[in-house]
Design a protein around this motif. Structure first.
Motif, short mmCIF file in Angstrom:
data_model
loop_
_atom_site.label_atom_id
_atom_site.label_comp_id
_atom_site.label_asym_id
_atom_site.label_seq_id
_atom_site.Cartn_x
_atom_site.Cartn_y
_atom_site.Cartn_z
N THR A 245 0.82 -1.22 0.00
CA THR A 245 0.00 0.00 0.00
C THR A 245 0.86 1.27 0.00
OG1 THR A 245 -0.14 -0.12 2.41
CG2 THR A 245 -1.93 -1.13 1.14
N SER A 246 2.13 1.13 -0.22
CA SER A 246 3.01 2.29 -0.36
C SER A 246 4.25 1.86 -1.13
CB SER A 246 3.41 2.86 1.01
OG SER A 246 4.19 1.93 1.72
N SER A 247 4.96 2.86 -1.65
CA SER A 247 6.22 2.57 -2.33
C SER A 247 7.15 3.77 -2.15
CB SER A 247 6.01 2.29 -3.83
OG SER A 247 5.69 3.48 -4.52
N THR A 248 8.43 3.49 -2.09
CA THR A 248 9.46 4.52 -1.94
C THR A 248 10.57 4.26 -2.93
OG1 THR A 248 9.01 4.89 0.41
CG2 THR A 248 11.17 5.54 -0.39
N SER A 249 10.96 5.33 -3.64
CA SER A 249 12.07 5.23 -4.58
C SER A 249 13.08 6.33 -4.24
CB SER A 249 11.56 5.42 -6.01
OG SER A 249 12.62 5.33 -6.94
N LYS A 250 14.32 5.93 -4.03
CA LYS A 250 15.36 6.88 -3.61
C LYS A 250 15.68 7.89 -4.70
CE LYS A 250 17.79 3.55 -0.63
NZ LYS A 250 19.07 2.83 -0.44
N ARG A 251 15.87 9.14 -4.31
CA ARG A 251 16.35 10.19 -5.20
C ARG A 251 17.67 10.78 -4.68
NH1 ARG A 251 13.57 7.68 -7.61
NH2 ARG A 251 11.81 8.19 -8.97
N PHE A 252 17.72 11.27 -3.46
CA PHE A 252 18.93 11.85 -2.86
C PHE A 252 19.58 12.88 -3.79
CE2 PHE A 252 19.06 7.72 -0.37
CZ PHE A 252 18.57 8.31 0.78
N TYR A 253 18.77 13.77 -4.36
CA TYR A 253 19.32 14.83 -5.21
C TYR A 253 20.26 15.72 -4.40
CZ TYR A 253 16.14 14.05 -9.19
OH TYR A 253 15.48 13.54 -10.27
N GLN A 254 21.11 16.45 -5.10
CA GLN A 254 22.02 17.40 -4.47
C GLN A 254 21.77 18.80 -5.04
OE1 GLN A 254 25.93 15.99 -5.50
NE2 GLN A 254 25.49 15.95 -7.69
N ASP A 255 22.06 19.82 -4.23
CA ASP A 255 21.93 21.19 -4.71
C ASP A 255 22.79 21.38 -5.96
OD1 ASP A 255 20.31 21.62 -2.57
OD2 ASP A 255 21.74 22.84 -1.44
N ALA A 256 22.32 22.25 -6.86
CA ALA A 256 23.03 22.40 -8.14
C ALA A 256 23.10 23.87 -8.53
CB ALA A 256 22.30 21.61 -9.23
N LEU A 257 24.17 24.19 -9.26
CA LEU A 257 24.40 25.55 -9.77
C LEU A 257 24.21 25.57 -11.29
CD1 LEU A 257 27.64 26.65 -7.87
CD2 LEU A 257 25.31 27.43 -7.41
N THR A 258 23.74 26.73 -11.77
CA THR A 258 23.73 27.00 -13.20
C THR A 258 24.45 28.32 -13.44
OG1 THR A 258 21.60 25.89 -13.47
CG2 THR A 258 22.33 27.32 -15.26
N LEU A 259 25.40 28.33 -14.35
CA LEU A 259 26.15 29.53 -14.72
C LEU A 259 25.66 29.99 -16.08
CD1 LEU A 259 29.73 28.26 -13.74
CD2 LEU A 259 28.03 29.39 -12.28
N ARG A 260 25.32 31.28 -16.18
CA ARG A 260 24.76 31.80 -17.42
C ARG A 260 25.51 33.07 -17.82
NH1 ARG A 260 19.99 29.15 -18.13
NH2 ARG A 260 19.04 28.25 -16.27
N LEU A 261 25.77 33.21 -19.10
CA LEU A 261 26.45 34.39 -19.65
C LEU A 261 25.77 34.76 -20.96
CD1 LEU A 261 28.87 36.41 -19.59
CD2 LEU A 261 30.16 34.71 -20.91
N GLY A 262 25.45 36.05 -21.11
CA GLY A 262 24.79 36.47 -22.35
C GLY A 262 24.90 37.96 -22.56
#
Length: 419
Positions: A302-319
């Motif tokens: 009656t339940s399910s769990t799937s691991k993600r364990f994401y990490q904080d991330a950066l994006t660099l932009r130049l224009g």
């Protein structure tokens, strides 16, 4: 144009999009910004400032309405670890739009407006019979944010602003095959489909322009949890012997839409040239697991769990942009987007990797009030491989071992009317 009309436009025309930034984040608000690598936190270009930095809206001289539309053409290839044919998506074209309207006195100290945009979304439809079909065959994740905004110029150089972010429309549709067959030899199939509850957040920013040649900005858009309660479960092609183990009819799930902090700087060495740099920090680490609850057994549980364990991330932009004539302005830019998905945790609904983006754009001003913007983006996700041993080591064998490679082309058009 009232809030209800704006929401209807966004819901009807936007739908979801193949994610154009890390995770399932989408960065396609503002066609001018798209042509400049997605910069905007340190600029006051136009009404799209409501998305990039609400604090800059008060410094946008013109009032106006703008509508932007993009088409994402994605090609994703997958090859299983132990060989087999290369798999590609069945359908790879989606068309997200955004809408911004700004009002207020031309020379006054304040501006107000409303924005409709999609900061998160994903749509993937894997090839029939692909190796990961027991993990996922289709995903359609949608979100439409509506943001009424107010911005105030405290001095000629400094302004602040904030908007109430409303998750006005959110939905999730997940489908996968089940490893049992009926009398016709067809695999069982399950579809989870639900609408997210309305949730609130905030988008706020500060804009500072100490001279005609320099501007800086900081903005913060808060986390919103997209919660589905009472979504529908539909099973097909099940054999009679398996139906008792798949009797659930409703599900619940919460998917975090993480907070984003942006810092930007703009440099205007001449009246015609603007160059900008943005850094975006996304708090993906809040996404630890994907947890479902069911009102009856699904696969006997009656339940399910799937691991993600994401990490904080950066994006660099130049224009940057350069005003060729009174009518034409050209733009170019690029980005480097770091993936929040760690090795061994890549899943079919987010086959993510570090991304390199190259952008270009042009605007044509047709008269005093009307202009049109064009942009195009090419995004290449680096090849991402995870082995069966990686999955065993991380206890993430609910997904498939192999190599993903994705490329996306995103042309866009924007229409502007200033008054």
């Amino acid at each position: 144009m009232n809030v209800k009309s704006l929401l209807l436009v966004g819901s009807a025309m936007l739908a979801a999009t193949a994610a154009s930034a890390g995770g399932f984040q989408v960065s396609l608000a503002g066609i001018k910004n798209n042509g400049m690598g997605g910069v905007g936190a340190g600029l006051a270009l136009d009404q799209a400032s409501m998305f990039y930095n609400p604090g800059a809206l008060a410094m946008v001289r013109e009032r106006g309405v703008q509508m932007g539309a993009n088409a994402t053409f994605a090609r994703q290839a997958f090859r299983a670890e132990y060989g087999g044919s290369e798999r590609t998506l069945r359908n790879s074209i989606v068309t997200p739009v955004s809408l911004f309207a700004g009002f207020g006195p031309t020379e006054g100290k304040w501006k107000a407006g409303i924005a409709v945009y999609t900061p998160f979304g994903s749509k993937l439809q894997y090839a029939d019979g692909w190796e990961g079909r027991f993990s996922l065959t289709d995903i359609d994740l949608k979100s439409v944010f509506v943001q009424p905004t107010v911005s105030l110029a405290l001095t000629d150089q400094l302004s602040i602003g904030a908007g109430l972010v409303v998750l006005a429309h959110g939905s999730v549709n997940l489908q996968r095959d089940i490893p049992v067959t009926n009398a016709q030899g067809e695999y069982g199939h399950v579809e989870l489909d639900g609408k997210a509850d309305t949730k609130l957040g905030v988008n706020a920013g500060i804009y500072f322009k100490p001279s005609e040649k320099l501007s800086v900005g900081v903005s913060y858009r808060s986390k919103i949890d997209a919660t589905v309660d009472g979504g529908d479960i539909t099973f097909t092609n099940l054999p009679e012997s398996a139906k008792a183990s798949f009797a659930g009819t409703k599900f619940g799930v919460t998917i975090p839409l993480p907070a984003t902090t942006s810092i930007g700087i703009g440099v205007m060495p001449t009246e015609k040239l603007t160059v900008a740099l943005d850094v975006n920090h996304v708090q993906w680490s809040k996404y630890r697991s994907l947890d479902f609850t069911f009102n009856g057994p699904v696969g006997g549980a009656t339940s399910s769990t799937s691991k993600r364990f994401y990490q904080d991330a950066l994006t660099l932009r130049l224009g940057g942009q350069y005003k060729l004539t009174d009518a034409f302005t050209v733009r170019a830019g690029g980005s480097f987007d770091m993936s929040p998905v760690k090795d061994g945790y890549v899943s079919p609904e987010t086959p993510d990797a570090d991304r390199l983006g190259v952008t270009a754009g042009v605007s044509y001003k047709a008269g005093e009030h009307f202009s049109v913007d064009f942009s195009t983006q090419f995004i290449s996700l680096m090849k991402r491989t995870q082995t069966q041993q990686d999955l065993l080591n991380n206890k993430t064998t609910d997904r498939v071992a192999g190599t993903y490679k994705t490329q996306i082309v995103i042309p866009g058009i924007g229409l502007n009317y200033n008054f």
